[in-house]
Design a protein around this motif. Structure first.
Motif, PDB file in Angstrom:
ATOM      1  N   ASN A   1       0.862  -1.186   0.000  1.00  0.00           N
ATOM      2  CA  ASN A   1       0.000   0.000   0.000  1.00  0.00           C
ATOM      3  C   ASN A   1       0.894   1.230   0.000  1.00  0.00           C
ATOM      4  O   ASN A   1       2.123   1.109   0.079  1.00  0.00           O
ATOM      5  CB  ASN A   1      -0.993   0.006   1.188  1.00  0.00           C
ATOM      6  N   ALA A   2       0.307   2.412  -0.085  1.00  0.00           N
ATOM      7  CA  ALA A   2       1.121   3.631  -0.176  1.00  0.00           C
ATOM      8  C   ALA A   2       1.624   4.089   1.182  1.00  0.00           C
ATOM      9  O   ALA A   2       2.671   4.729   1.278  1.00  0.00           O
ATOM     10  CB  ALA A   2       0.316   4.754  -0.832  1.00  0.00           C
ATOM     11  N   THR A   3       0.881   3.786   2.243  1.00  0.00           N
ATOM     12  CA  THR A   3       1.318   4.205   3.575  1.00  0.00           C
ATOM     13  C   THR A   3       2.596   3.462   3.951  1.00  0.00           C
ATOM     14  O   THR A   3       3.575   4.072   4.411  1.00  0.00           O
ATOM     15  CB  THR A   3       0.200   3.946   4.601  1.00  0.00           C
TER      16      THR A   3
ATOM     17  N   THR B   1      -4.199  17.286   3.341  1.00  0.00           N
ATOM     18  CA  THR B   1      -3.908  15.996   2.711  1.00  0.00           C
ATOM     19  C   THR B   1      -4.628  14.916   3.496  1.00  0.00           C
ATOM     20  O   THR B   1      -5.238  15.191   4.524  1.00  0.00           O
ATOM     21  CB  THR B   1      -2.387  15.712   2.694  1.00  0.00           C
ATOM     22  N   PHE B   2      -4.548  13.695   3.001  1.00  0.00           N
ATOM     23  CA  PHE B   2      -5.036  12.556   3.765  1.00  0.00           C
ATOM     24  C   PHE B   2      -4.037  12.304   4.894  1.00  0.00           C
ATOM     25  O   PHE B   2      -2.823  12.469   4.710  1.00  0.00           O
ATOM     26  CB  PHE B   2      -5.159  11.335   2.851  1.00  0.00           C
TER      27      PHE B   2
ATOM     28  N   ALA C   1      -2.552   9.966   6.181  1.00  0.00           N
ATOM     29  CA  ALA C   1      -1.454   9.002   6.027  1.00  0.00           C
ATOM     30  C   ALA C   1      -0.108   9.674   5.773  1.00  0.00           C
ATOM     31  O   ALA C   1       0.936   9.144   6.162  1.00  0.00           O
ATOM     32  CB  ALA C   1      -1.766   8.026   4.899  1.00  0.00           C
ATOM     33  N   THR C   2      -0.106  10.838   5.114  1.00  0.00           N
ATOM     34  CA  THR C   2       1.159  11.514   4.816  1.00  0.00           C
ATOM     35  C   THR C   2       1.899  11.819   6.124  1.00  0.00           C
ATOM     36  O   THR C   2       3.079  11.509   6.275  1.00  0.00           O
ATOM     37  CB  THR C   2       0.911  12.840   4.054  1.00  0.00           C
TER      38      THR C   2
ATOM     39  N   VAL D   1       2.603  16.993  -1.395  1.00  0.00           N
ATOM     40  CA  VAL D   1       1.457  16.194  -1.868  1.00  0.00           C
ATOM     41  C   VAL D   1       0.852  16.919  -3.066  1.00  0.00           C
ATOM     42  O   VAL D   1       0.533  18.109  -2.976  1.00  0.00           O
ATOM     43  CB  VAL D   1       0.382  16.059  -0.751  1.00  0.00           C
TER      44      VAL D   1
ATOM     45  N   ASP E   1       4.304  12.575  -1.944  1.00  0.00           N
ATOM     46  CA  ASP E   1       3.175  11.657  -1.827  1.00  0.00           C
ATOM     47  C   ASP E   1       2.300  11.975  -3.029  1.00  0.00           C
ATOM     48  O   ASP E   1       1.615  12.991  -3.067  1.00  0.00           O
ATOM     49  CB  ASP E   1       2.448  11.935  -0.498  1.00  0.00           C
TER      50      ASP E   1
ATOM     51  N   ALA F   1      -0.150  10.140  -4.348  1.00  0.00           N
ATOM     52  CA  ALA F   1      -1.298   9.226  -4.340  1.00  0.00           C
ATOM     53  C   ALA F   1      -2.422   9.691  -5.258  1.00  0.00           C
ATOM     54  O   ALA F   1      -3.178   8.869  -5.775  1.00  0.00           O
ATOM     55  CB  ALA F   1      -1.824   9.065  -2.912  1.00  0.00           C
ATOM     56  N   HIS F   2      -2.532  11.006  -5.479  1.00  0.00           N
ATOM     57  CA  HIS F   2      -3.622  11.515  -6.322  1.00  0.00           C
ATOM     58  C   HIS F   2      -3.194  11.760  -7.760  1.00  0.00           C
ATOM     59  O   HIS F   2      -4.024  12.144  -8.586  1.00  0.00           O
ATOM     60  CB  HIS F   2      -4.138  12.860  -5.776  1.00  0.00           C
TER      61      HIS F   2
ATOM     62  N   SER G   1      -0.428   5.547  -4.821  1.00  0.00           N
ATOM     63  CA  SER G   1      -1.317   4.602  -4.141  1.00  0.00           C
ATOM     64  C   SER G   1      -2.205   3.918  -5.167  1.00  0.00           C
ATOM     65  O   SER G   1      -2.761   4.577  -6.051  1.00  0.00           O
ATOM     66  CB  SER G   1      -2.215   5.333  -3.132  1.00  0.00           C
TER      67      SER G   1
ATOM     68  N   HIS H   1      -4.735   2.044  -3.930  1.00  0.00           N
ATOM     69  CA  HIS H   1      -5.853   1.647  -3.068  1.00  0.00           C
ATOM     70  C   HIS H   1      -7.126   1.555  -3.904  1.00  0.00           C
ATOM     71  O   HIS H   1      -7.258   2.223  -4.936  1.00  0.00           O
ATOM     72  CB  HIS H   1      -6.029   2.693  -1.952  1.00  0.00           C
TER      73      HIS H   1
ATOM     74  N   LYS I   1      -8.643   4.583  -5.549  1.00  0.00           N
ATOM     75  CA  LYS I   1      -7.852   5.443  -6.423  1.00  0.00           C
ATOM     76  C   LYS I   1      -8.116   5.132  -7.902  1.00  0.00           C
ATOM     77  O   LYS I   1      -8.719   4.119  -8.234  1.00  0.00           O
ATOM     78  CB  LYS I   1      -6.364   5.297  -6.098  1.00  0.00           C
TER      79      LYS I   1
ATOM     80  N   GLY J   1      -2.503  -1.399  -2.594  1.00  0.00           N
ATOM     81  CA  GLY J   1      -1.198  -1.418  -3.240  1.00  0.00           C
ATOM     82  C   GLY J   1      -0.632  -0.031  -3.382  1.00  0.00           C
ATOM     83  O   GLY J   1      -1.305   0.970  -3.135  1.00  0.00           O
TER      84      GLY J   1
HETATM   85  C1  PLP Z   1      -4.912   7.271  -0.362  1.00  0.00           C
HETATM   86  C2  PLP Z   1      -3.830   8.146   0.129  1.00  0.00           C
HETATM   87  C3  PLP Z   1      -2.755   7.661   0.880  1.00  0.00           C
HETATM   88  C4  PLP Z   1      -2.722   6.265   1.416  1.00  0.00           C
HETATM   89  O1  PLP Z   1      -2.683   5.303   0.441  1.00  0.00           O
HETATM   90  P1  PLP Z   1      -2.867   3.768   0.858  1.00  0.00           P
HETATM   91  O2  PLP Z   1      -2.464   3.030  -0.367  1.00  0.00           O
HETATM   92  O3  PLP Z   1      -4.321   3.577   1.196  1.00  0.00           O
HETATM   93  O4  PLP Z   1      -1.997   3.481   2.028  1.00  0.00           O
HETATM   94  C5  PLP Z   1      -1.725   8.506   1.210  1.00  0.00           C
HETATM   95  N1  PLP Z   1      -1.757   9.805   0.855  1.00  0.00           N
HETATM   96  C6  PLP Z   1      -2.773  10.330   0.156  1.00  0.00           C
HETATM   97  C7  PLP Z   1      -2.728  11.772  -0.233  1.00  0.00           C
HETATM   98  C8  PLP Z   1      -3.857   9.534  -0.205  1.00  0.00           C
HETATM   99  O5  PLP Z   1      -4.901  10.070  -0.856  1.00  0.00           O
END
Ligand code: PLP
Length: 401
Positions: free
Chosen positions: A75-77, A99-100, A102-103, A145, A171, A173-174, A195, A197, A200, A207
Motif C-alpha cells: 500500500n502507499a502508507t 492531505t489525507f 497518512a502523509t 502532496v 506523496d 497518491a492523487h 497509491s 488503493h 484510487k 497497493g
Molecule cells: C490514499 C492516500 C494515501 C494512502 O494510500 P494507501 O495506499 O491507502 O496506504 C496517502 N496519501 C494520500 C494523499 C492519499 O490520498
C-alpha cells in the motif's frame, strides 16, 4: 429533476438516488482479464516475493511515469514509511496539512516529527515560502502532496530543498498519470509514492509504488521492502515486509489496462460538472490545466462562506440525504485532528480557510453523466436557495432538539 426546496430529501422530498453515489468507487475493469491473470498466477505457483506480475506492474508504472526504478508495495502508507526509512530521514519532516492523514502518520509512525506547512491558496499545495520558513536544524526532508492530482510547485520546492541541504519527496497518491510542465509526475524530488488503493484511479485492491531515478535508493527500497534481504550491511538489513502480492499485481495490471478509459470518463464528467456548476456565485470548482495530462480523479467544489449563504457542511448533509455521498476532502485538515492538534498546535490560515470549504463530488467510472446532471441539479438548487435552506434547516433542528 428537483425544482423547489420542498423536493429536497432534507425537507421530506424523495431521495434523488435509490442507491448511494460515491467518490472513489472502484473503477470498472475487464473481469475476464483479471481472472485470466489470477489463474495464470495460480498455475505458475508464484504468489508473491517479486513475482512476474508484480515485476510487470513495476515495469509499466516506471514506463508510464518516465522513471528508471519502480518498487511495488502492499500500500502507499507502507511505501511512505519504507521510503522515509530507506532515505535515512531523521528529526523533522515538513508536510502539508491539507492531505489525507497518512502523509503525516507515516512520518509519525517512524518516530519522527511531522511539521505542517501552509498551502499556497491558489494551488492548494505546499507554499514553498512557508516551507522554507519552517526549516530548522532538525529538518531532514520535505514531503509534498500533489493534492487532488494538481501538481505542487515542484521547481520551487526543489530549490528550497537544495538551498537547505535537505531531501524532497512526494506523496503522489492523487497524481498517477499526471504531468506538470510537460514532465511526468514520478520524476520529481528523490522519489515519489503512488497509491493503488481500491478508491484510487488505478487500483490493485490495496497497493502502492515508489518510483525513483536514484539507483542507490532503489536498491535499498527493494531490499528493505523484503526484510532487508540483499543488503550486505547487517545493520541496514533490518527491513520490513511491504511487498505487493501477485493477486494485487493482477488487479493493478487489469486496472491499468482500463486507465485510459477511466481518464476519458473522468474528463467528460469534470467538463460536465464545470458546464453545470461553473457560473454559480458562491460556488467554485477547482480547475485542471488542460495543457497537461490529468487523471481528473477528483471534482472538488468550494463553497465560499463569504459569498454563499449555504455552508459546506449543510450542503454535505443535504447531498447525503439525497444519497449523494460527497466527501470533505480534506476537512478537518490533519493539524486540526488528534494527535497533532494537542501535541503540535499550529495555525495555518490558508489550510484552515480551505478546509472549511471543500467538498468532493461523485466521480469515477461508476458515476454516469446522467448521475452528474442530477447531482448538479441538486447543488444548483441548494446554492441558489442557500439562505432559505439554512433558515429551514435551523428551524428543523431546533424543533427536533
Ligand atoms: C490514499 C492516500 C494515501 C494512502 O494510500 P494507501 O495506499 O491507502 O496506504 C496517502 N496519501 C494520500 C494523499 C492519499 O490520498
Amino acid at each position: 429533476m428537483k425544482r423547489t426546496i420542498e423536493d429536497l430529501a432534507l425537507f421530506g422530498g424523495r431521495k434523488a438516488f435509490l442507491h448511494p453515489l460515491y467518490v472513489g468507487r472502484p473503477n470498472k475493469i475487464d473481469r475476464s482479464r483479471l481472472f485470466d491473470r489470477l489463474n495464470w498466477a495460480l498455475d505458475n505457483q508464484w504468489l508473491t516475493n517479486g513475482g512476474p506480475l508484480a515485476r510487470e506492474l513495476e515495469d509499466r508504472v516506471a514506463e508510464l511515469t518516465g522513471v528508471r526504478h519502480c518498487v511495488a508495495t502492499c500500500n502507499a502508507t507502507a511505501a511512505l514509511q519504507l521510503l522515509i526509512r530507506s532515505a535515512g530521514l531523521t528529526g523533522e519532516v515538513i508536510v502539508p496539512s491539507m492531505t489525507f492523514a497518512a502523509t503525516a502518520h507515516a512520518v509519525r509512525w517512524l518516530g519522527l516529527d511531522p511539521v505542517f506547512a501552509d498551502i499556497d491558496p491558489v494551488t492548494a499545495c505546499l507554499d514553498p515560502a512557508d516551507v522554507a520558513a519552517r526549516i530548522t536544524p532538525r529538518t531532514s526532508a520535505i514531503i509534498g502532496v500533489h493534492l487532488w492530482g494538481r501538481p505542487c510547485a515542484v521547481d520551487e520546492l526543489e530549490k528550497v530543498a537544495a538551498d537547505n541541504g535537505i531531501q524532497l519527496f512526494f506523496d503522489s497518491a492523487h497524481a498517477f498519470g499526471v504531468t506538470t510542465g510537460g514532465r511526468d509526475i514520478g520524476g520529481f524530488g528523490g522519489a515519489e509514492v503512488f497509491s493503488f488503493h481500491a478508491t484510487k484511479v488505478v487500483n490493485s485492491f490495496e497497493g502502492g509504488a515508489i518510483v525513483t531515478d536514484d539507483d542507490g535508493l532503489a536498491e535499498r527500497l527493494r531490499a528493505l521492502h523484503n526484510f532487508g534481504i540483499g543488503l550486505g550491511e547487517v545493520n541496514e538489513a533490518a527491513g520490513t515486509n511491504a511487498k505487493m502480492s501477485e493477486a494485487a499485481a493482477a488487479m493493478g495490471l487489469t486496472s491499468l489496462d482500463s486507465f485510459g478509459e477511466a481518464i476519458a470518463h473522468n474528463m467528460a464528467g469534470y467538463e460536465l460538472y464545470r458546464r453545470e456548476l461553473g457560473r454559480i456565485p458562491g460556488l467554485g470548482l477547482i480547475e485542471y490545466d488542460a495543457e497537461e495530462r490529468q487523471n481528473y480523479q477528483y471534482v472538488i467544489a468550494r463553497v465560499d462562506p463569504e459569498t454563499s449563504s449555504l455552508h459546506r457542511d449543510l450542503l454535505h448533509a443535504l447531498l447525503h440525504a439525497e444519497n449523494v455521498i460527497a466527501m470533505k476532502y480534506f476537512s478537518p485538515a490533519v493539524h486540526q485532528m488528534e494527535p497533532y492538534r494537542s501535541q503540535a498546535p499550529v495555525s495555518l490560515p490558508h489550510t484552515e480557510h480551505l478546509a472549511d470549504q471543500v467538498l468532493a463530488l461523485p466521480t469515477g467510472t461508476t458515476v454516469s453523466l446522467e448521475d452528474i446532471r442530477r447531482v448538479c441539479n441538486i447543488v444548483r438548487l441548494a446554492i441558489t436557495h442557500g439562505a432559505e435552506i439554512t433558515r429551514r434547516a435551523a428551524r428543523q433542528q431546533s424543533q427536533s432538539a
